[in-house]
Scaffold this motif. Structure first.
Motif, short mmCIF file in Angstrom:
data_model
loop_
_atom_site.label_atom_id
_atom_site.label_comp_id
_atom_site.label_asym_id
_atom_site.label_seq_id
_atom_site.Cartn_x
_atom_site.Cartn_y
_atom_site.Cartn_z
N ALA A 1 0.83 -1.21 0.00
CA ALA A 1 0.00 0.00 0.00
C ALA A 1 0.87 1.26 0.00
O ALA A 1 1.90 1.31 0.66
N SER A 2 0.43 2.24 -0.76
CA SER A 2 1.13 3.52 -0.80
C SER A 2 0.68 4.41 0.34
O SER A 2 -0.49 4.41 0.74
N GLU A 3 1.61 5.18 0.85
CA GLU A 3 1.31 6.09 1.96
C GLU A 3 1.77 7.49 1.60
O GLU A 3 2.58 7.68 0.70
N GLU A 4 1.28 8.45 2.35
CA GLU A 4 1.66 9.84 2.16
C GLU A 4 3.18 10.00 2.27
O GLU A 4 3.80 9.47 3.20
N TRP A 5 3.73 10.73 1.31
CA TRP A 5 5.18 10.98 1.32
C TRP A 5 5.45 12.15 2.26
O TRP A 5 4.91 13.24 2.07
N LEU A 6 6.33 11.95 3.20
CA LEU A 6 6.59 12.99 4.20
C LEU A 6 7.93 13.69 3.98
O LEU A 6 8.35 14.50 4.81
N LEU A 7 8.58 13.42 2.85
CA LEU A 7 9.93 13.95 2.64
C LEU A 7 9.97 15.47 2.74
O LEU A 7 10.94 16.04 3.23
N GLN A 8 8.91 16.12 2.28
CA GLN A 8 8.89 17.58 2.35
C GLN A 8 7.91 18.11 3.39
O GLN A 8 7.54 19.28 3.36
N LYS A 9 7.50 17.22 4.28
CA LYS A 9 6.72 17.66 5.44
C LYS A 9 7.70 17.79 6.61
O LYS A 9 7.74 16.95 7.52
N PHE A 10 8.50 18.82 6.55
CA PHE A 10 9.60 18.93 7.51
C PHE A 10 9.09 19.08 8.94
O PHE A 10 9.81 18.81 9.89
N GLN A 11 7.86 19.50 9.09
CA GLN A 11 7.28 19.60 10.43
C GLN A 11 7.08 18.21 11.04
O GLN A 11 6.85 18.09 12.25
N ARG A 12 7.21 17.15 10.24
CA ARG A 12 7.08 15.79 10.77
C ARG A 12 8.43 15.19 11.15
O ARG A 12 8.49 14.08 11.66
N TYR A 13 9.50 15.87 10.84
CA TYR A 13 10.84 15.35 11.15
C TYR A 13 11.05 15.31 12.67
O TYR A 13 10.79 16.29 13.35
#
Lengths: 333, 333, 333, 333
Positions: free
Chosen positions: A125-137
């Motif tokens: 299953a594909s999931e939301e890409w968080l690479l540019q959600k820096f607030q999730r780092y």
């Protein structure tokens, strides 16, 4: 041979833990893995760069260790071809139905000739890409799974299986000293990096560690600072430092039950079709740590036991054929 | 289709310069490319991570621009298959004999349907790996070639050629605004990174830039400091900054004749077989620079002319079919 | 004169905001300032390196701007000497009792000859040091206040006051072009860094920004990524980049009401007793941004109004005596 | 007392070497110190941030060690006051005429009560500032001298001399374990950083190391890579890592004759007048290395002998009064 049944990359690993809450604290709250979903017995985790459901599963168990490790294959046809190879090779295999592992399509689970529980899957299953959600780092800002490193009593045979049968490409090797050098360790890849799996001579079948990529050296330094000030001083087993093999920057961690992972960054692209394996001698002091720091004996002696796909029990381990060990061990055990 | 005639990666680019000495100073003395060999009319350069003879050729010419850019293919059979495709597609091709380009085996040079000079090669001489010779690191510490970015009057047709004929995989796209979005740009890869070639709508055939990988963000900052204090202030056209597309950290440079390269680091691994292209809108202010800084108009308007493989003359350029341009240009020209 | 009434350093600044909740979100949740305490109308903040109660106060107000900025003095005797100097100079002063500003001892508040509200204090409550509590690091990981930068209609007179009366040391200056260069800006320090206060020619009395130190360049890059992905794209006014003056790496931010701060790192130690000020010309393109990027006109034209200590009203501003402005402004207003 | 005879900072150190050519290779070619001038028996070096003639002198000698270490004082009057204090304290002192040490004005050289050769100077020739000449950056990119660390048989008495007589400020201390903790080590400063001199219990008089500042953690990593690939693997004695005390990031180096320096970055500003020393216990595993790595015994046992200002001979050393040593030594000698 570049084809490799279309094996694409090291895909995910299942770590067994007796205390799921404590493990979640370590991997999620401290290291910053992202929870895709969880139930009473499992936590499914991914990295910030992952677009897939999970690269790490924490599974409640009576004892720590590894449930299985898995390679992603590009198609269902590839899975079938591997099943055929397994049967022809006398290797145990069974199909896991879609969803038997959360988020994953139909998968082939084998117990290889050496007792390792290895899974192959084509769909997840594909999931939301968080690479540019820096607030999730958070924490170590883990990006993705990079590789497995396994302790193997017979690296030469394993090399034959992975390279000649499964189509892996060898990027680097370690050989024993002396006039007739033997293959002591090998770094093998499918994706275009240094490796997806490393084979190391030692008591096995055991998994030495799973390596997870972080963005840069600063992330590893920051993770060391964070662990040191959060009560996880003892979790840092080796590093930070730079590897000779792979050239990567690293930090090895043990969770509270002894499972081992590596934070890893900065290897190279290995796509060239004429790649000749880099060769290291076992006693080269820069092989493991380019800066020459000795390796703790625990790092050599301890590894994760694996569970048999056949009967669910932990595998017995055998001594390796080759007895050579590096002579720069810190407190040889 | 993952096969792609076994095209492996963006391999090298030939930049044309009128002043070879000045170019050598910029690329070698300042930026730190490594000289593999040179003669009166050429300098063959590689990066610190390269095990191949060259990833950049500087060639003396009457006028700046691009002689050709080249993809590495995994075998001679792949070259022949591409030649067959070229002939079937009515595309001009000719064979370059082994050694016609220093260090390179037999190669196929085509002028594609759009006038671009594209080379395919399978063999190249191996050179000493300098990745762990840190005493050789200089300037921007360039690691390797990563990608080409071309200005194309017809991105949709180019996309068809690269993806459906040559087997590239699309990782990201930019679409025009409005109810019927059109493909405005595409990032395509063979190796497992964000891209080996990017197609951008604009006057063409022209090459916008070649992107070279550096180890980390600090290398880009250090390069900016070095250029700024070495009399190359004007060489820095755009950046440092982070891209939206590719997520990479970048700095765009112009050599003294206007040829453009990019220092680039920190994209992602794209090996997943079910990769769905990331989609950006043309006017998203974070698309080009994630931090929202405007892009200089020169960056949009200027690009490198290319020389025809047929007659050695620079190609005439055509206006693109799609007229849309991002509305955040700094000094729209 | 190194004595300077024992003025020690730039100590804290009071920023006025109309929406305390939104300000708290920006400074605390996003940028990572640490809340020492708060009440209905104030939030008292410190950095990770601070051992003092606050370096930034957010105060609810009808209008944004600056309530006061403050220097720490080493003793009560120093405060009294400054009061004496103020009275002798015809400068308004009044004592704030201990606790009138939370966490602070008795303090002297003056309205200087130019209308700036400047406070001097010797005692402040000590707070837990978080420098090695890495689990508390958030956002931009702000370490401490570094300096103030004020827009002044008469820099020459202000220079005389700060250097010859208050004992600041000048580290760098900017002079106008031409045969008779005039002092256009000056960087003055008490602690051993580049500056505690900078005086810049412009409409005033206004405060241009307060500069806060972060640990390294990576912290500034990470802050830019975080702001860009958290809905604060418009907060980034200028940078990241390297300054010519001070050599520091910087990023300028505006809060939602237009108050401006700088994230700042990497200047130098200026303790030498024979320090000769570094001299810059107004139009040197590397003076403000060493990499040559133009400065947005807003950065030049806009600054924070200040409240009079006498009557609590915002001060009227005057045009500077010197009309010269750098000619590299981006969109000169 | 903040006055301290106007002692400004740790100024320079003279290291004795038997092979001046080899030393020059290490400090200049590898580490990147800048040569201000040299003669047959000396090389005068400075860092990239220095505006003064030298912070390090290499002097040809029969035996390695330390000739003297020196503090800069703000005026000639300060020198005279120290001379008066020396005489009153029964401490040997003599004046070095201007130019006796190249680039330096008149200086006072003392042999303190404990046998250490300590120099005080007020004037030194100014040199070109290279901080923004990034083309001059080499190797470890050393910025400036930060501090001295000395091995002292009587830290309590030395503390009294430096703090109560010479006016240093104490920022951190280490105390022995047990009910009646004794002062085991102290970090003392004049400039506004963690320290200019550290006093550590041990056989003395010896100098443990001189600490030189680099710009950031990346510079230290890069230096480790460079040393490891340039034949200086054995030069890296300890680190890279983060200190508990000072919070700095470090790497300890030995030159080919055993002289020890530290590459150091990232401590804090200590200007606050009410600074209360941070307290560490001797056996805290995070005191020396915040990440818990053990310290090599050589780091504890070995230090540089010092030459007597009186007779030019190396000083005999005495055992410390306090016998306690940290119990986390790696291979206790």
């Amino acid at each position: 041979m570049e084809r490799g049944f279309d094996i694409v990359k090291a895909g995910h690993i299942e770590l067994l833990v007796t205390d799921l809450g404590e493990a979640r604290k370590f991997y999620v709250d401290i290291l910053g893995f992202v929870v895709t979903e969880s139930d009473r017995s499992h936590v499914y985790l991914r990295g910030l760069e992952d677009r897939q459901h999970h690269c790490l599963i924490l599974t409640r168990s009576d004892s720590p260790g590894v449930g299985h490790f898995a390679f992603r294959v590009s198609s269902e046809a590839g899975l079938k071809a591997i099943d055929k190879l397994a049967k022809a090779s006398g290797v145990y295999s069974r199909w896991k139905e879609s969803g038997e592992e959360r988020g994953q399509g139909r998968a082939l689970l084998i117990e290889d000739q050496f007792g390792f529980p290895v899974e192959f899957y084509a769909k997840m299953a594909s999931e939301e890409w968080l690479l540019q959600k820096f607030q999730r780092y958070r924490g170590a800002k883990v990006m993705r799974l990079d590789h497995f490193n396994i302790m193997h009593p017979d690296v030469a045979s394993a090399y034959d299986w992975y390279v000649n049968k499964l189509g892996f490409v060898c990027t680097e090797v370690t050989e024993t000293e002396g006039k007739k050098p033997e293959l002591w360790a090998a770094w093998l890849r499918r994706k275009h990096t240094c490796h997806d799996i490393a084979l190391t001579t030692g008591k096995g079948p055991r998994v030495h560690h799973a390596g997870f990529t972080v963005a840069d050296r600063a992330s590893i330094m920051d993770a060391a600072d964070l662990l040191a000030s959060s009560g996880y001083l003892k979790s840092m087993e080796r590093g930070p430092g730079r590897h000779g093999v792979s050239n990567a920057f690293f930090l090895y961690l043990r969770d509270s039950e002894g499972n081992r992972i590596e934070l890893y960054t900065g290897d190279y692209i290995s796509a060239d079709p004429d790649w000749v394996p880099l060769r290291w001698k076992l006693n080269d002091p820069q092989r493991q740590t380019f800066w020459g720091a000795p390796t703790p004996a625990s790092w050599f002696n301890e590894a994760m036991f694996v569970r048999s796909p056949k009967n669910g029990k932990f595998q017995q381990v055998s001594l390796p054929k080759i007895k050579d060990r590096p002579d720069y061990l810190l407190n040889a055990g």
